[in-house]
Design an enzyme around this catalytic site. Structure first.
Site, mmCIF file in Angstrom:
data_model
loop_
_atom_site.group_PDB
_atom_site.id
_atom_site.type_symbol
_atom_site.label_atom_id
_atom_site.label_comp_id
_atom_site.label_asym_id
_atom_site.label_seq_id
_atom_site.Cartn_x
_atom_site.Cartn_y
_atom_site.Cartn_z
ATOM 1 N N THR B 196 19.599 25.750 -78.776
ATOM 2 C CA THR B 196 20.707 26.694 -78.854
ATOM 3 C C THR B 196 20.486 27.502 -80.115
ATOM 4 O O THR B 196 19.832 27.062 -81.030
ATOM 5 C CB THR B 196 22.043 25.935 -78.968
ATOM 6 N N GLU B 283 10.113 29.714 -77.372
ATOM 7 C CA GLU B 283 9.342 28.671 -76.706
ATOM 8 C C GLU B 283 8.057 29.249 -76.121
ATOM 9 O O GLU B 283 8.095 30.108 -75.246
ATOM 10 C CB GLU B 283 10.207 27.978 -75.657
ATOM 11 N N ASN B 406 9.439 23.752 -70.817
ATOM 12 C CA ASN B 406 10.652 23.705 -69.995
ATOM 13 C C ASN B 406 10.459 23.124 -68.616
ATOM 14 O O ASN B 406 11.442 22.892 -67.909
ATOM 15 C CB ASN B 406 11.240 25.112 -69.877
#
Lengths: 411, 411
Positions: B196, B283, B406
């Site tokens: 986050t 990422e 992910n």
């Protein structure tokens, strides 16, 4: 590049295709970009053929989109010419000229007005399309058209597609047997240097343009406009529906006519089958997933929420990883900007309710959900608990294959 | 997982951090999710500290967002408590209770009202947060707070971050020297099971809440609200700005006060530096890119177009592949839904104009653009040629690393 890609694990076999009365079609190698493979496809239609179309909503559409939109306004279709390898997009005045040359050469061989010719192109953006190659190939292409050219046509419009896409339905209008048959291409919902979503459907039914347009628009909303591979809308997307009138059914003047019930259903399911083939051939796809949203404030709102889930890179990578990561679904609902209430939200995967009314269900057992995630087709349901709006969309997972296909230099 | 990730190739070193008068801070390992690393961070503030905040626009925000929004309405800040490892999102009544327990335990050690305590959480969604672990750790945490705890704090709030993020500015209000210092975390713009975006900035300036809020909101629009990693908005994003008033500057009552010119500029550039660190730690990111849009019908329209480009998977994979694929930029402009005209559109990469007025420039030489694409920082400019709206956003490329991070099962 297209040739090198392995066949999608979600590919489906080509069904047995049949002639559609009033349609002749075929393909030829015009050397537009690909070597040694057909890259120019033509269909011709019987004189009284009606037509409907839906087009990309891109603000930067290709020249063939502009051309076909204008042709649609004329309301008559005698020919369709599609090339793969060059999208003829962002090509300025040269692009407009290329559409004029192509349509004129097709009109000459098909003996019709240029405004009765529909055009579509798919391939690289920003490079001039050499329309002289198309007009040079046109007479030989026209000579080889036949009622049996459907498979050749389906193959000629492929770019990064890993399998040809076609579907067929037999139905009735009143007592008359009707055939509906279509082909499509697409692999990224868009990948503008090499892919675009195109669909061409023909029927021998006799139906006025307005009826046809109404049926196609509604059918596409629940099929081609309800799929996504990567959220990137093409400059060249187009679905056309041609009705040759050769079946000789009794006249129909409204899309709501009860005599059209079976035809409507057949068309809707054919459009959906073709659209799902595009997702099954999504770049790098290893899983197809569906998102059903219920309880939204409207159907439009439900669709936007479903698409926010279907387009979320985090949801798509979780599905690739067979991870029942429902927290990412909550996130995607939250980011959609649509009306939602955390405390009335429920989520199911594979028919198992994981969260209800804003929190995980008591004693949630992940076992059946984990098993479902290992399958090829994943089912996500979201109930917002607000009102009765609902929608369903389809997407595919995001894998290393997508990066491989799209992260390599154009060559 | 966080520990296993290699440091981003775009990482930046931590600057030399200094005390901010009126702020004490530190961190402790409370065993919330991570083992053997600090995962609970606390700041305390001098009695007259003012505060401003911006929060996620998610419709499914976490319980700590609700708590901090309510605390902000009270207008006073005496403490901030942040845990990493569990986002306390979609946890129903148990989540609300966890915020109450956390705030009460912080208020006890900080000797203030619970409504003066701000809370933030980051980590997995949908799992109950064990607030008892937080309240048990609170006395020991409070004992170790010091003016020099900034680096410890920056590290304690990390999740999938691969480097700690902090920035500092020295500026003046009138004749008074002012310090501004902040920390942030974030690696996916969101990855709700583990990441986050959070930012906490403190200054010793004396500024009323309304002035602070106005400065922060405007600054965030051009920094934290102008970055994207993967288009997925978190349920827990939060940026807070605390002003302890210890510097003793002359009173200021408006954000437009000329005395604030230098402070505004310092704050804006500090917020942007922190925000860009989040993109640099995106990422899987291997390149940072900026999209500047000019000539749009409004600034808002320009920003939506810039974000359509910055979020496009096809643009992001092209950048990863060092491919100056400007056709994908045309596509992204077209799909944005914003006012655009193909025939007035111009595109530059690395300062080289590739297309002008809807077509490729005559004799376009790709050489300097290819060289630019090999760098770490890519610059895209789009001029719509319609009016004067402009905006700039920052994003990162989409690589195999994103899929690796992910697409793996939560574990």
């Amino acid at each position: 590049m297209a040739e090198a890609l392995p066949r999608s694990p979600l590919a489906q076999p080509l069904p047995t295709l049949v002639p559609v009365a009033g349609v002749r079609l075929g393909a030829i190698a015009a050397q537009i970009r690909y070597k040694d493979r057909p890259d120019l496809m033509m269909m011709t239609f019987a004189p009284e053929t009606t037509v409907a179309g839906v087009f990309t909503r891109s603000k930067c559409p290709g020249a063939p989109i502009d051309w076909s939109r204008a042709a649609l306004a004329q309301g008559k279709a005698r020919a369709l010419v599609v090339n793969s390898g060059n999208a003829n997009v962002f090509t300025g005045r040269a692009g407009i000229l290329a559409t004029q040359i192509t349509a004129a050469s097709a009109a000459r061989v098909a003996q019709c007005a240029a405004t009765d010719v529909f055009l579509a192109s798919t391939g690289v953006i920003g490079e001039p399309l050499d329309a002289e190659r198309i007009s040079a190939a046109m007479p030989a292409l026209h000579d080889r058209l036949s009622a049996d050219g459907w498979e050749d046509a389906a193959r000629a419009i492929m770019t990064t597609d890993t399998f040809p896409k076609a579907a067929i339905r037999k139905t009735r209008i009143g007592d008359t047997e009707i055939t509906l048959q279509g082909i499509a291409k697409g692999s990224g919902m868009i990948a503008p240097d090499m892919a675009t979503m195109l669909g061409f459907v023909a029927t021998d039914a006799s139906l006025p343009n307005e009826v046809l347009q109404s049926l196609l628009s509604r059918g596409c909303n629940r099929s081609f406009n309800a799929i996504t591979v990567d959220s990137d809308m093409s400059t060249s997307d187009m679905v056309l529906l041609f009705a040759t009138g050769q079946a000789g059914n009794t006249p129909v003047t409204s899309a709501e006519d009860p005599a059209l019930a079976a035809f409507r259903e057949a068309l809707d399911s054919l459009l959906l089958e073709l659209a799902l083939m595009v997702v099954r051939d999504g770049e790098g796809a290893s899983k197809l997933f569906s998102v059903r949203v219920t309880g939204a404030v409207s159907d439009d709102s439900a669709k936007r929420i479903a698409l926010a889930i279907g387009n979320s890179p985090l949801v798509k990578t979780a599905i690739a990883g067979e991870d029942a990561n429902w927290g990412r679904i909550v996130m995607a609902v939250g980011k959609s900007g649509e009306a939602a209430n955390r405390d009335t939200l429920s989520i199911a995967i594979g028919g198992t309710w994981i969260a209800r009314q804003g929190t995980v269900v008591d004693g949630y057992d992940e076992t059946p959900v984990v098993a479902h995630m290992k399958g090829d087709e994943i089912d996500i349901m979201v109930d917002l608990g607000l009102a009765n709006g609902h929608a369903r969309i389809w997407s595919c997972d995001l894998t290393h294959g997508y990066i491989d296909i799209n992260g390599s230099y154009r060559s």
